[in-house]
Motif scaffolding. Structure first.
Motif, PDB file in Angstrom:
ATOM      1  N   MET A  95      -3.849  19.815  29.137  1.00 34.26           N
ATOM      2  CA  MET A  95      -4.655  19.765  27.918  1.00 34.26           C
ATOM      3  C   MET A  95      -5.779  18.762  28.057  1.00 34.26           C
ATOM      4  O   MET A  95      -6.877  18.939  27.570  1.00 34.26           O
ATOM      5  CB  MET A  95      -3.749  19.412  26.732  1.00 34.26           C
ATOM      6  CG  MET A  95      -4.381  19.695  25.383  1.00 34.26           C
ATOM      7  SD  MET A  95      -4.713  21.464  25.152  1.00 34.26           S
ATOM      8  CE  MET A  95      -5.588  21.384  23.609  1.00 34.26           C
ATOM      9  N   ALA A  96      -5.480  17.660  28.819  1.00 36.03           N
ATOM     10  CA  ALA A  96      -6.500  16.632  29.001  1.00 36.03           C
ATOM     11  C   ALA A  96      -7.670  17.167  29.797  1.00 36.03           C
ATOM     12  O   ALA A  96      -8.809  16.825  29.551  1.00 36.03           O
ATOM     13  CB  ALA A  96      -5.896  15.414  29.703  1.00 36.03           C
ATOM     14  N   VAL A  97      -7.407  18.065  30.758  1.00 34.05           N
ATOM     15  CA  VAL A  97      -8.465  18.605  31.580  1.00 34.05           C
ATOM     16  C   VAL A  97      -9.405  19.456  30.757  1.00 34.05           C
ATOM     17  O   VAL A  97     -10.607  19.435  30.915  1.00 34.05           O
ATOM     18  CB  VAL A  97      -7.857  19.416  32.749  1.00 34.05           C
ATOM     19  CG1 VAL A  97      -8.930  20.147  33.511  1.00 34.05           C
ATOM     20  CG2 VAL A  97      -7.074  18.508  33.672  1.00 34.05           C
ATOM     21  N   ALA A  98      -8.865  20.245  29.830  1.00 32.17           N
ATOM     22  CA  ALA A  98      -9.676  21.143  29.014  1.00 32.17           C
ATOM     23  C   ALA A  98     -10.630  20.385  28.117  1.00 32.17           C
ATOM     24  O   ALA A  98     -11.715  20.842  27.803  1.00 32.17           O
ATOM     25  CB  ALA A  98      -8.768  22.055  28.195  1.00 32.17           C
ATOM     26  N   ILE A  99     -10.207  19.178  27.645  1.00 33.74           N
ATOM     27  CA  ILE A  99     -11.048  18.393  26.748  1.00 33.74           C
ATOM     28  C   ILE A  99     -12.189  17.746  27.522  1.00 33.74           C
ATOM     29  O   ILE A  99     -13.278  17.526  26.990  1.00 33.74           O
ATOM     30  CB  ILE A  99     -10.195  17.315  26.034  1.00 33.74           C
ATOM     31  CG1 ILE A  99      -9.156  17.999  25.150  1.00 33.74           C
ATOM     32  CG2 ILE A  99     -11.062  16.370  25.227  1.00 33.74           C
ATOM     33  CD1 ILE A  99      -8.178  17.046  24.507  1.00 33.74           C
ATOM     34  N   SER A 100     -11.975  17.418  28.774  1.00 31.74           N
ATOM     35  CA  SER A 100     -12.943  16.670  29.566  1.00 31.74           C
ATOM     36  C   SER A 100     -14.047  17.589  30.068  1.00 31.74           C
ATOM     37  O   SER A 100     -14.092  17.937  31.243  1.00 31.74           O
ATOM     38  CB  SER A 100     -12.241  15.988  30.741  1.00 31.74           C
ATOM     39  OG  SER A 100     -11.224  15.146  30.295  1.00 31.74           O
ATOM     40  N   THR A 101     -14.910  18.000  29.186  1.00 29.66           N
ATOM     41  CA  THR A 101     -16.027  18.855  29.569  1.00 29.66           C
ATOM     42  C   THR A 101     -17.291  18.028  29.710  1.00 29.66           C
ATOM     43  O   THR A 101     -17.436  16.970  29.096  1.00 29.66           O
ATOM     44  CB  THR A 101     -16.247  19.960  28.527  1.00 29.66           C
ATOM     45  OG1 THR A 101     -16.469  19.360  27.246  1.00 29.66           O
ATOM     46  CG2 THR A 101     -15.025  20.878  28.461  1.00 29.66           C
ATOM     47  N   CYS A 102     -18.215  18.550  30.507  1.00 34.63           N
ATOM     48  CA  CYS A 102     -19.479  17.866  30.744  1.00 34.63           C
ATOM     49  C   CYS A 102     -20.617  18.856  30.564  1.00 34.63           C
ATOM     50  O   CYS A 102     -20.437  20.063  30.738  1.00 34.63           O
ATOM     51  CB  CYS A 102     -19.520  17.296  32.172  1.00 34.63           C
ATOM     52  SG  CYS A 102     -18.349  15.963  32.473  1.00 34.63           S
ATOM     53  N   PRO A 103     -21.806  18.350  30.206  1.00 34.45           N
ATOM     54  CA  PRO A 103     -22.955  19.253  30.051  1.00 34.45           C
ATOM     55  C   PRO A 103     -23.478  19.714  31.409  1.00 34.45           C
ATOM     56  O   PRO A 103     -23.198  19.120  32.445  1.00 34.45           O
ATOM     57  CB  PRO A 103     -23.982  18.378  29.337  1.00 34.45           C
ATOM     58  CG  PRO A 103     -23.646  16.978  29.765  1.00 34.45           C
ATOM     59  CD  PRO A 103     -22.152  16.956  29.898  1.00 34.45           C
ATOM     60  N   GLY A 104     -24.266  20.765  31.391  1.00 32.73           N
ATOM     61  CA  GLY A 104     -24.885  21.250  32.618  1.00 32.73           C
ATOM     62  C   GLY A 104     -23.927  22.050  33.483  1.00 32.73           C
ATOM     63  O   GLY A 104     -22.736  22.166  33.209  1.00 32.73           O
ATOM     64  N   VAL A 122      -8.057  12.846  34.339  1.00 31.10           N
ATOM     65  CA  VAL A 122      -9.513  12.853  34.396  1.00 31.10           C
ATOM     66  C   VAL A 122     -10.033  11.498  33.969  1.00 31.10           C
ATOM     67  O   VAL A 122      -9.690  10.998  32.890  1.00 31.10           O
ATOM     68  CB  VAL A 122     -10.078  13.962  33.490  1.00 31.10           C
ATOM     69  CG1 VAL A 122     -11.597  13.949  33.538  1.00 31.10           C
ATOM     70  CG2 VAL A 122      -9.542  15.314  33.918  1.00 31.10           C
ATOM     71  N   GLU A 123     -10.872  10.876  34.798  1.00 30.54           N
ATOM     72  CA  GLU A 123     -11.384   9.539  34.514  1.00 30.54           C
ATOM     73  C   GLU A 123     -12.886   9.487  34.727  1.00 30.54           C
ATOM     74  O   GLU A 123     -13.463  10.308  35.446  1.00 30.54           O
ATOM     75  CB  GLU A 123     -10.696   8.504  35.415  1.00 30.54           C
ATOM     76  CG  GLU A 123      -9.200   8.399  35.222  1.00 30.54           C
ATOM     77  CD  GLU A 123      -8.578   7.345  36.122  1.00 30.54           C
ATOM     78  OE1 GLU A 123      -9.336   6.715  36.882  1.00 30.54           O
ATOM     79  OE2 GLU A 123      -7.352   7.158  36.063  1.00 30.54           O
ATOM     80  N   GLY A 124     -13.510   8.472  34.116  1.00 29.32           N
ATOM     81  CA  GLY A 124     -14.922   8.220  34.321  1.00 29.32           C
ATOM     82  C   GLY A 124     -15.820   9.066  33.444  1.00 29.32           C
ATOM     83  O   GLY A 124     -15.383   9.959  32.706  1.00 29.32           O
ATOM     84  N   ASP A 125     -17.129   8.756  33.554  1.00 29.75           N
ATOM     85  CA  ASP A 125     -18.139   9.496  32.792  1.00 29.75           C
ATOM     86  C   ASP A 125     -18.591  10.720  33.579  1.00 29.75           C
ATOM     87  O   ASP A 125     -18.370  10.832  34.771  1.00 29.75           O
ATOM     88  CB  ASP A 125     -19.333   8.587  32.491  1.00 29.75           C
ATOM     89  CG  ASP A 125     -18.950   7.392  31.638  1.00 29.75           C
ATOM     90  OD1 ASP A 125     -18.048   7.552  30.785  1.00 29.75           O
ATOM     91  OD2 ASP A 125     -19.537   6.308  31.838  1.00 29.75           O
ATOM     92  N   CYS A 126     -19.263  11.591  32.889  1.00 25.03           N
ATOM     93  CA  CYS A 126     -19.814  12.760  33.542  1.00 25.03           C
ATOM     94  C   CYS A 126     -20.909  12.326  34.522  1.00 25.03           C
ATOM     95  O   CYS A 126     -21.736  11.475  34.216  1.00 25.03           O
ATOM     96  CB  CYS A 126     -20.402  13.722  32.508  1.00 25.03           C
ATOM     97  SG  CYS A 126     -19.163  14.474  31.431  1.00 25.03           S
ATOM     98  N   GLY A 127     -20.899  12.924  35.678  1.00 29.83           N
ATOM     99  CA  GLY A 127     -21.901  12.575  36.676  1.00 29.83           C
ATOM    100  C   GLY A 127     -21.804  13.482  37.877  1.00 29.83           C
ATOM    101  O   GLY A 127     -21.188  14.547  37.838  1.00 29.83           O
TER     102      GLY A 127
END
Length: 301
Positions: A1-10, A22-27
Motif C-alpha cells: 500500500m505504501a508503494v501505491a501512495i508514493s507517486t511522483c510527477p512526470g 519507499v524513501e526520499g523525495d522524487c528525483g
C-alpha cells in the motif's frame, strides 16, 4: 500500500526503494535503474532483446564501414597496404566491442543487463522533466534505455583510442607506396567521422533505434546498384561476387531487424527475398546498357 501512495510527477521521476520501503523525495533514479509503474526506482535486470543486439551491431558496424571506405578511397590501387589496413580496422573495432562489453555491467562478462525500451521518449528523458508548480523544474534526466545510449559512446571512445595507438605505426611502416601527405588521410578522416557519429548517437539515437532496419535496406540496395553498374557485372561476375555476398548479408540483417523473428515460420521465408535485387539487376542489365540504347537510338534515326 505504501508503494501505491508514493507517486511522483512526470514520466521518469521516482523514489528510492530501501529495505522494502519507499524513501526520499522524487528525483532521478541512479544509473542502471528506471521507474516502474508505481514511480519507484527499480534495478534493470533484463537481458537485451534480439532487436537491441541488432541495433548495437548496426552502430558498431558504422565506424568499421567508414574505416574501410576511407582506406579504400585514399589507398586505391596505389598501395598494396590497403588489405592490411582493412584487417587492422576490423581488429580495432572487434577488440573495442569486446572491451566495451567487459567493462559494462556485469563487469567481466560478455553480456549486459538492460532496461527495456518502451517508447521513443525513453531516449530523450531530458525533454520530460516535470514542473509540478509550473515554476520549478524537477530534473529527472536519466538513461532509461540503459545501457543502449552510453554503451555506443563508450565503444566509439575505445575505437578511437585503439586507432590512435595502432594505425599510425602500421601506416608509417607499410604504406610506403603513398606520399607522406596521403599516408595518414584515412586516419584524419576518422578524426572527423568519430565526432559526427558521437553527435549522431547523442542526438538521434532514439530515431536510429527505430529506423535502422529501413536505413540498412535502402542503403544496401542503393550501394548494390551503384557498385554493380560500375563493375560491369555482365562481364566480371567473379570480381564482384564477394561484394554481392556482403550486400546479401546486409539485406538479411535488415529483414531480420524488421521482422524481429517473432514468428519463425512466417519470418524465415522472407529471407528468400535477399538475392532478389541482385538477380533482378543481372536479368535486366543488358536491356538498360547505355551503349545498346544509344546504338538503337542511332539506328532508329
Amino acid at each position: 500500500m505504501a508503494v501505491a501512495i508514493s507517486t511522483c510527477p512526470g514520466l521518469y521521476c521516482g523514489r528510492m526503494l530501501v529495505n522494502g520501503s519507499v524513501e526520499g523525495d522524487c528525483g532521478v533514479c541512479p544509473r542502471g535503474e528506471r521507474t516502474n509503474l508505481h514511480k519507484v526506482c527499480e534495478r534493470c535486470t533484463e537481458s537485451p532483446e534480439l532487436y537491441d543486439w541488432l541495433y548495437l551491431g548496426f552502430m558498431a558496424m558504422l565506424p568499421l564501414v567508414l574505416h574501410w571506405f576511407f582506406i579504400e578511397w585514399y589507398s586505391g590501387k596505389k598501395s598494396s597496404s590497403a588489405l592490411l589496413q582493412h584487417i587492422t580496422a576490423m581488429l580495432e573495432c572487434s577488440v573495442s566491442a569486446v572491451v566495451t562489453l567487459l567493462v559494462t555491467e556485469p563487469v567481466g562478462l560478455l553480456s549486459i543487463r538492460s532496461c527495456r525500451v518502451q517508447m521513443l521518449s525513453d531516449w530523450y528523458t531530458m525533454l520530460y522533466n516535470p514542473s509540478p508548480d509550473y515554476i520549478n523544474t524537477l530534473h529527472c534526466t536519466q538513461e532509461a534505455v540503459y545501457p543502449l545510449y552510453t554503451i555506443v559512446l563508450i565503444y566509439y571512445a575505445f575505437c578511437l583510442v585503439l586507432m590512435m595507438l595502432l594505425r599510425p605505426l602500421l601506416v608509417k611502416k607499410i604504406a610506403c607506396g603513398l606520399g607522406k601527405s596521403d599516408r595518414f588521410k584515412s586516419i584524419y578522416a576518422a578524426l572527423y567521422f568519430f565526432p559526427i557519429l558521437t553527435v549522431l548517437q547523442a542526438v538521434g539515437g532514439g530515431l536510429l533505434y527505430y529506423a535502422f532496419p529501413y536505413i540498412i535496406l535502402v542503403l544496401s540496395l542503393v550501394t548494390l546498384a551503384v557498385y554493380m553498374s560500375a563493375s560491369e557485372i555482365q562481364r566480371k561476375c567473379a570480381e564482384v561476387l564477394f561484394s554481392v555476398f556482403c550486400h546479401w548479408l546486409l539485406h538479411a540483417y535488415g529483414i531480420i531487424s524488421i521482422s524481429r523473428l517473432d514468428k519463425l515460420e512466417q519470418d524465415l521465408p522472407l529471407l528468400a527475398l535477399v538475392p532478389g535485387p541482385a538477380l533482378f539487376y543481372i536479368a535486366t542489365a543488358k536491356f538498360t546498357e547505355p551503349s545498346r540504347i544509344l546504338s538503337e537510338g542511332g539506328n532508329g534515326h
